[in-house]
Design a protein around this motif. Structure first.
Motif, PDB file in Angstrom:
ATOM      1  N   ALA A   1      52.743   5.647  42.907  1.00 39.10           N
ATOM      2  CA  ALA A   1      53.723   5.575  41.950  1.00 39.10           C
ATOM      3  C   ALA A   1      53.186   6.327  40.635  1.00 39.10           C
ATOM      4  CB  ALA A   1      54.460   4.168  41.895  1.00 39.10           C
ATOM      5  N   ILE A   2      52.110   5.538  40.308  1.00 40.69           N
ATOM      6  CA  ILE A   2      51.645   5.925  38.933  1.00 40.69           C
ATOM      7  C   ILE A   2      51.383   7.429  38.815  1.00 40.69           C
ATOM      8  CG2 ILE A   2      49.842   5.834  37.085  1.00 40.69           C
ATOM      9  CD1 ILE A   2      49.830   2.708  37.928  1.00 40.69           C
TER      10      ILE A   2
ATOM     11  N   VAL B   1      52.735  10.112  36.549  1.00 35.34           N
ATOM     12  CA  VAL B   1      52.132  11.057  35.431  1.00 35.34           C
ATOM     13  C   VAL B   1      52.083  12.427  35.698  1.00 35.34           C
ATOM     14  CG1 VAL B   1      49.588  11.340  35.086  1.00 35.34           C
ATOM     15  CG2 VAL B   1      50.554   8.682  35.230  1.00 35.34           C
ATOM     16  N   ASP B   2      51.938  12.627  36.896  1.00 30.81           N
ATOM     17  CA  ASP B   2      52.039  14.154  37.421  1.00 30.81           C
ATOM     18  C   ASP B   2      53.173  14.815  36.930  1.00 30.81           C
ATOM     19  OD1 ASP B   2      50.903  15.927  39.669  1.00 30.81           O
ATOM     20  OD2 ASP B   2      53.192  16.212  39.688  1.00 30.81           O
ATOM     21  N   ASN B   3      54.426  14.107  37.040  1.00 35.73           N
ATOM     22  CA  ASN B   3      55.878  14.738  36.555  1.00 35.73           C
ATOM     23  C   ASN B   3      55.604  14.715  34.958  1.00 35.73           C
ATOM     24  OD1 ASN B   3      58.615  15.488  36.793  1.00 35.73           O
ATOM     25  ND2 ASN B   3      59.064  13.612  35.721  1.00 35.73           N
ATOM     26  N   ARG B   4      55.374  13.764  34.315  1.00 34.66           N
ATOM     27  CA  ARG B   4      55.118  13.652  33.028  1.00 34.66           C
ATOM     28  C   ARG B   4      54.178  14.730  32.444  1.00 34.66           C
ATOM     29  NH1 ARG B   4      56.365   7.491  30.869  1.00 34.66           N
ATOM     30  NH2 ARG B   4      58.477   7.478  31.728  1.00 34.66           N
ATOM     31  N   LEU B   5      53.176  14.716  33.323  1.00 31.75           N
ATOM     32  CA  LEU B   5      51.971  15.954  32.417  1.00 31.75           C
ATOM     33  C   LEU B   5      52.632  17.253  32.646  1.00 31.75           C
ATOM     34  CD1 LEU B   5      49.216  16.095  31.824  1.00 31.75           C
ATOM     35  CD2 LEU B   5      48.414  16.203  34.166  1.00 31.75           C
ATOM     36  N   HIS B   6      53.075  17.621  33.479  1.00 31.70           N
ATOM     37  CA  HIS B   6      53.807  18.830  33.739  1.00 31.70           C
ATOM     38  C   HIS B   6      54.789  19.136  32.841  1.00 31.70           C
ATOM     39  CE1 HIS B   6      56.143  21.931  35.836  1.00 31.70           C
ATOM     40  NE2 HIS B   6      54.896  22.672  36.201  1.00 31.70           N
TER      41      HIS B   6
ATOM     42  N   ASP C   1      49.542  26.825  35.036  1.00 30.21           N
ATOM     43  CA  ASP C   1      49.388  26.095  36.321  1.00 30.21           C
ATOM     44  C   ASP C   1      47.876  25.835  36.549  1.00 30.21           C
ATOM     45  OD1 ASP C   1      52.081  26.077  36.733  1.00 30.21           O
ATOM     46  OD2 ASP C   1      51.956  28.035  38.134  1.00 30.21           O
ATOM     47  N   ARG C   2      47.005  26.592  35.981  1.00 24.69           N
ATOM     48  CA  ARG C   2      45.607  26.143  36.233  1.00 24.69           C
ATOM     49  C   ARG C   2      45.129  25.207  35.393  1.00 24.69           C
ATOM     50  NH1 ARG C   2      43.645  30.816  34.394  1.00 24.69           N
ATOM     51  NH2 ARG C   2      44.017  32.122  36.515  1.00 24.69           N
ATOM     52  N   ILE C   3      45.695  25.033  34.140  1.00 24.39           N
ATOM     53  CA  ILE C   3      45.593  23.810  33.120  1.00 24.39           C
ATOM     54  C   ILE C   3      46.025  22.662  33.796  1.00 24.39           C
ATOM     55  CG2 ILE C   3      46.152  22.698  31.013  1.00 24.39           C
ATOM     56  CD1 ILE C   3      46.103  25.802  29.837  1.00 24.39           C
ATOM     57  N   PHE C   4      47.645  22.801  34.485  1.00 20.92           N
ATOM     58  CA  PHE C   4      47.951  21.585  35.069  1.00 20.92           C
ATOM     59  C   PHE C   4      47.288  21.121  36.369  1.00 20.92           C
ATOM     60  CE2 PHE C   4      51.065  20.219  38.361  1.00 20.92           C
ATOM     61  CZ  PHE C   4      51.364  18.895  37.850  1.00 20.92           C
ATOM     62  N   ASP C   5      46.747  22.134  37.111  1.00 20.41           N
ATOM     63  CA  ASP C   5      45.879  21.728  38.335  1.00 20.41           C
ATOM     64  C   ASP C   5      44.706  21.090  37.827  1.00 20.41           C
ATOM     65  OD1 ASP C   5      47.877  22.638  40.136  1.00 20.41           O
ATOM     66  OD2 ASP C   5      46.721  24.761  40.060  1.00 20.41           O
TER      67      ASP C   5
ATOM     68  N   GLU D   1      41.687  15.809  37.630  1.00 22.94           N
ATOM     69  CA  GLU D   1      41.086  14.667  36.943  1.00 22.94           C
ATOM     70  C   GLU D   1      41.998  13.328  37.285  1.00 22.94           C
ATOM     71  OE1 GLU D   1      41.032  16.256  32.857  1.00 22.94           O
ATOM     72  OE2 GLU D   1      39.448  17.570  33.420  1.00 22.94           O
ATOM     73  N   ILE D   2      43.209  13.360  37.263  1.00 28.76           N
ATOM     74  CA  ILE D   2      44.030  12.321  37.478  1.00 28.76           C
ATOM     75  C   ILE D   2      43.676  11.744  38.817  1.00 28.76           C
ATOM     76  CG2 ILE D   2      46.404  11.479  37.764  1.00 28.76           C
ATOM     77  CD1 ILE D   2      47.357  13.353  35.567  1.00 28.76           C
ATOM     78  N   LEU D   3      43.931  12.704  39.888  1.00 31.61           N
ATOM     79  CA  LEU D   3      43.639  12.134  41.032  1.00 31.61           C
ATOM     80  C   LEU D   3      42.238  11.349  41.261  1.00 31.61           C
ATOM     81  CD1 LEU D   3      44.772  15.118  43.201  1.00 31.61           C
ATOM     82  CD2 LEU D   3      45.932  12.815  43.036  1.00 31.61           C
ATOM     83  N   ILE D   4      41.306  12.163  40.773  1.00 29.34           N
ATOM     84  CA  ILE D   4      39.872  11.464  40.667  1.00 29.34           C
ATOM     85  C   ILE D   4      39.915  10.075  40.062  1.00 29.34           C
ATOM     86  CG2 ILE D   4      37.553  11.779  39.750  1.00 29.34           C
ATOM     87  CD1 ILE D   4      37.667  14.683  40.108  1.00 29.34           C
TER      88      ILE D   4
END
Length: 460
Positions: A21-22, A26-31, A151-155, A160-163
């Protein structure tokens, strides 16, 4: 499945759901944040290019110079929508580009002062993000960047978030494992201790060093175990005492009844044996009655109904049946009810029974002298009691005389008809009123036993 594994599994499931969920949030807000930040950056760069566009400047040179400096695609459009400069195209190619007057970002820039759009580029083919600004009396400046770089920056940020999420999940799982072990161990011990209690193994003890409510439960279970153990002992003693108390009269009744069955027994002996059978029967009846009274009081089946009780009247009612015993032993009876201690707050029947039990006990253990029935005022209530001039009680016996069936002189008490329950009944009656009992004695001089009734009775 063991409790620890279940706790770990549930904890792991909750942690995974929370992490997912986090990450989703975070993914949505980061994008959104990266897109917004890119748009803001392009707008700043477009203002920079617009500020450098001076009258007489060559637009294509401005686009090339700014594009080289910013690392972006810079497009300069005149007021008619014609592309007059583009950092990505040669001068010969610029004239082949379509008119940009109706491009979304140009339309918005002319209307609101800034235009933003994201769409495939008609000239380059890839998707780009465009930000355009109007330049007074000159046209428009547009800065764009390929969405591939965005998208490269986002990926990269997502990786990093997944790690970080995976590391957090691992750490949380380790913490959950430790927590599961710490929680499950005392709970398992509590289960085993409770099972031992169910199996009547009252020496079982549970872990008392557990944290929080589990520790409180463990302490409570340990206390329960101990109490079931000041209770199993009482039960065994009670059964043994009742059996012992009833064995003697039953033996007497059985023996004399068997003797009476012989037709050769003389009439005088028959009357003597019948009298002894009757005496033993009455003794058993008193034991049963006292046991029933004690059981009713202890179980809460009897609840006192306090009122103002006249001490003298209650004492007179209790002592009257004992007058022939007093006369037979040559004992004198005295009463002492001073001012301020002539009434108590208690159940009338209970007060009378307390006087009766204490008086009977005093007469039973006094061979000569005086029996004094008294009351005395004290802070918060009134004491009522009986004082005798009997043989007295040694100090080691005093703390136990209010226990059921406890006797200082076993043989003599039975000979005098005592059940061994009178003082136990007194203690329970008094405690039901929120009071207490006391006993003082000197060997060879006598004993005083008294009960305290508080002014404001709080029933148990």
């Amino acid at each position: 499945m063991r409790l620890a594994y279940r706790v770990l599994l549930y904890s792991f499931t909750v942690i995974v759901l929370l992490v997912v969920a986090i990450l989703a949030i975070v993914d949505n807000r980061l994008h959104s944040s990266i897109i917004a930040e890119t748009e803001a950056g392009l707008a700043r760069e477009a203002r920079y290019v617009a500020a450098r566009w001076k009258s007489g400047d060559e637009p294509d040179q401005l686009a090339n110079s700014a594009g080289s400096s910013l690392g972006r695609r810079v497009t300069v459009v005149d007021a008619t929508g014609k592309v007059v400069g583009d950092s990505e195209f040669d001068p010969a190619e610029i004239h082949t580009l379509e008119n940009h007057l109706y491009r979304p970002e140009i339309i918005d820039a002319s209307r609101s002062g800034i235009g933003v759009s994201r769409r495939p580029s008609r000239s380059r083919g890839d998707e780009e993000m465009y930000v355009a600004l109007p330049v007074a009396q000159k046209g428009f400046v547009r800065v764009s960047v390929s969405t591939v770089s965005v998208d490269r920056i986002f990926d990269r940020a997502r990786r990093e978030i997944l790690i970080a999420g995976a590391a957090a999940l691992l750490l949380a799982t380790l913490v959950a494992a430790v927590f599961a072990a710490r929680v499950s161990k005392p709970i398992v011990e509590l289960r085993d201790a409770a099972q031992s209690l169910a199996d009547r193994e009252f020496d079982a003890r549970s872990m008392s060093g557990a944290p929080g409510e589990v520790g409180d439960l463990a302490n409570a279970l340990s206390q329960l175990s101990s109490r079931l153990s000041a209770l199993e002992g009482v039960r065994r003693d009670f059964v043994a005492n009742v059996s012992h108390e009833l064995r003697t009269p039953l033996t007497v009744i059985g023996g004399f009844a068997e003797t009476l069955a012989d037709p050769d027994v003389p009439e005088e002996k028959r009357k003597e044996f019948a009298a002894m059978i009757l005496s033993s029967t009455r003794r058993m009846q008193r034991i049963v009655d006292d046991l029933l009274d004690l059981s009713r009081i202890e179980s809460g089946g009897w609840i006192p109904k306090p009122e103002s009780v006249d001490v003298a009247a209650a004492a007179h009612e209790a002592v009257s049946p004992l007058k022939h015993h007093l006369s037979a032993k040559g004992l004198s009876l005295r009463t002492y009810f001073p001012s301020g201690a002539q009434t108590v707050r208690g159940d009338p029947t209970a007060v009378t029974q307390i006087f009766a039990n204490l008086s009977e006990n005093a007469v039973r253990h006094t061979t000569s002298g005086v029996i004094t029935v008294f009351s005395e005022a004290d802070a918060g209530g009134v004491w009522i009691g009986v004082r005798d001039t009997g043989e007295g009680i040694r100090d080691e016996h005093l703390p136990r005389i209010f226990e059921r069936f406890y006797r200082v002189d076993t043989s003599r008490s039975r000979e005098d008809g005592g059940t061994g329950l009178g003082l136990a009944i007194v203690r329970h009656l008094v405690e039901a009123h929120g009071g207490r009992v006391r006993a003082t004695s000197r060997v060879g001089e006598g004993t005083t036993i008294a009960a305290f009734f508080p002014s404001e009775t709080s029933t148990l």
